[in-house]
Design an enzyme around this catalytic site. Structure first.
Site: not given
Ligand SMILES: NC(=O)c1ccc[n+]([C@@H]2O[C@H](COP(=O)([O-])OP(=O)(O)OC[C@H]3O[C@@H](n4cnc5c(N)ncnc54)[C@H](OP(=O)(O)O)[C@@H]3O)[C@@H](O)[C@H]2O)c1
Length: 241
Positions: A136, A149
């Site tokens: 991130s 985080y």
């Molecule tokens: N969105 C942002 O602005 C942002 C910015 C920087 C970095 N990131 C990073 O990008 C990554 C994805 O973020 P996102 O925003 O796309 O998240 P999201 O929309 O909440 O999606 C999370 C995904 O991870 C799965 N998941 C959560 N916990 C899990 C576990 N213990 N085992 C297996 N699968 C799990 C969920 O599965 P289910 O569908 O089954 O719940 C879903 O597919 C993360 O590492 C986050 O820190 C995000």
């Protein structure tokens, strides 16, 4: 046909990555934790674009289930070439107010999952494979409230740099991608619209990121075209950091 595992591939950034790798010709293991129908929709999309995919439930915070995820990939597609370590979560609080539970959650779901997945990948990826860790931009911006985080993600980034050196002799590349704010359900839950507007205002490219912005970068790093890039950290924040 290369075989890719995308952890947390059912929604958000992981979904876009899984669909893009599938469209590029990989057989994709779409991992999810609880939302089976979302994961199956991703597999449908991949299959409609002519690719192969399978949805596999595994809580990647549990090393046994993580091993089972690699077992499923090997049984279904014969091996693993690419790991995209994407599943993760964010909680924001000033350090003075952060709880022990916040600490356990961040370091279990971000750091421990990354360690366990990288260890498994180091042992099971085929030569000339690819490992991409979604970290991130918080590790570069040092914003108040992001302490736990950011620390939990920064530890994973260091594992990437060291693993790149350990796996280089086998032609396996290992890289970090640092997204800025990306339009997903997780972002909507973690940040107010006002905070998101502030981020947009300070982003040179003038908008919030989309999951596809990150998927394109991951697709490049997963491709043969990126064979000479390893141990790197790609800042994917529209110029914000
Ligand atoms: N969105 C942002 O602005 C942002 C910015 C920087 C970095 N990131 C990073 O990008 C990554 C994805 O973020 P996102 O925003 O796309 O998240 P999201 O929309 O909440 O999606 C999370 C995904 O991870 C799965 N998941 C959560 N916990 C899990 C576990 N213990 N085992 C297996 N699968 C799990 C969920 O599965 P289910 O569908 O089954 O719940 C879903 O597919 C993360 O590492 C986050 O820190 C995000």
């Amino acid at each position: 046909m290369p075989v890719a595992i995308v952890t947390g591939g059912s929604r958000g950034i992981g979904r876009a990555i899984a669909e893009r790798l599938g469209a590029d010709g990989a057989a994709v293991v779409v991992n999810y934790q609880s939302n089976r129908s979302a994961a199956e929709q991703v597999v449908d999309t991949i299959e409609r674009s002519g690719g192969r995919g399978v949805a596999v439930r595994a809580d990647v915070a549990d090393p046994t289930q993580l091993r089972g995820l690699f077992d499923s990939a090997e049984e279904r597609f014969g091996g693993v070439d690419t790991l995209v370590n994407n599943a993760g979560t964010a909680r924001f609080a000033p350090i003075a107010e952060a709880t022990d539970e916040d600490y356990e959650l961040m370091f279990s779901l971000n750091t421990r999952t990354t360690f366990v997945a990288l260890r498994e990948a180091a042992n099971r990826l085929r030569d000339n494979g690819r490992i991409i860790v979604i970290s991130s931009g918080v590790t570069a911006t040092h914003r108040p409230g992001s302490g736990l985080y950011s620390a939990s993600k920064a530890a994973g980034e260091e594992l990437v740099r060291i693993l790149a050196r350990e796996l280089g002799p086998r032609g396996i590349t290992v890289n970090n991608v640092l997204p800025g704010a990306i339009r997903t359900e997780a972002l909507a839950a973690a940040r107010s619209p006002e905070l998101t507007a502030q981020v947009v205002a300070s982003t040179p490219l003038g908008r919030i990121g989309e999951p596809g912005d990150i998927a394109d970068i991951v697709a490049f790093l997963a491709s043969d075209a990126a064979r000479w890039i390893t141990g790197e950290t790609v800042h994917a924040g529209g110029g914000l950091f």
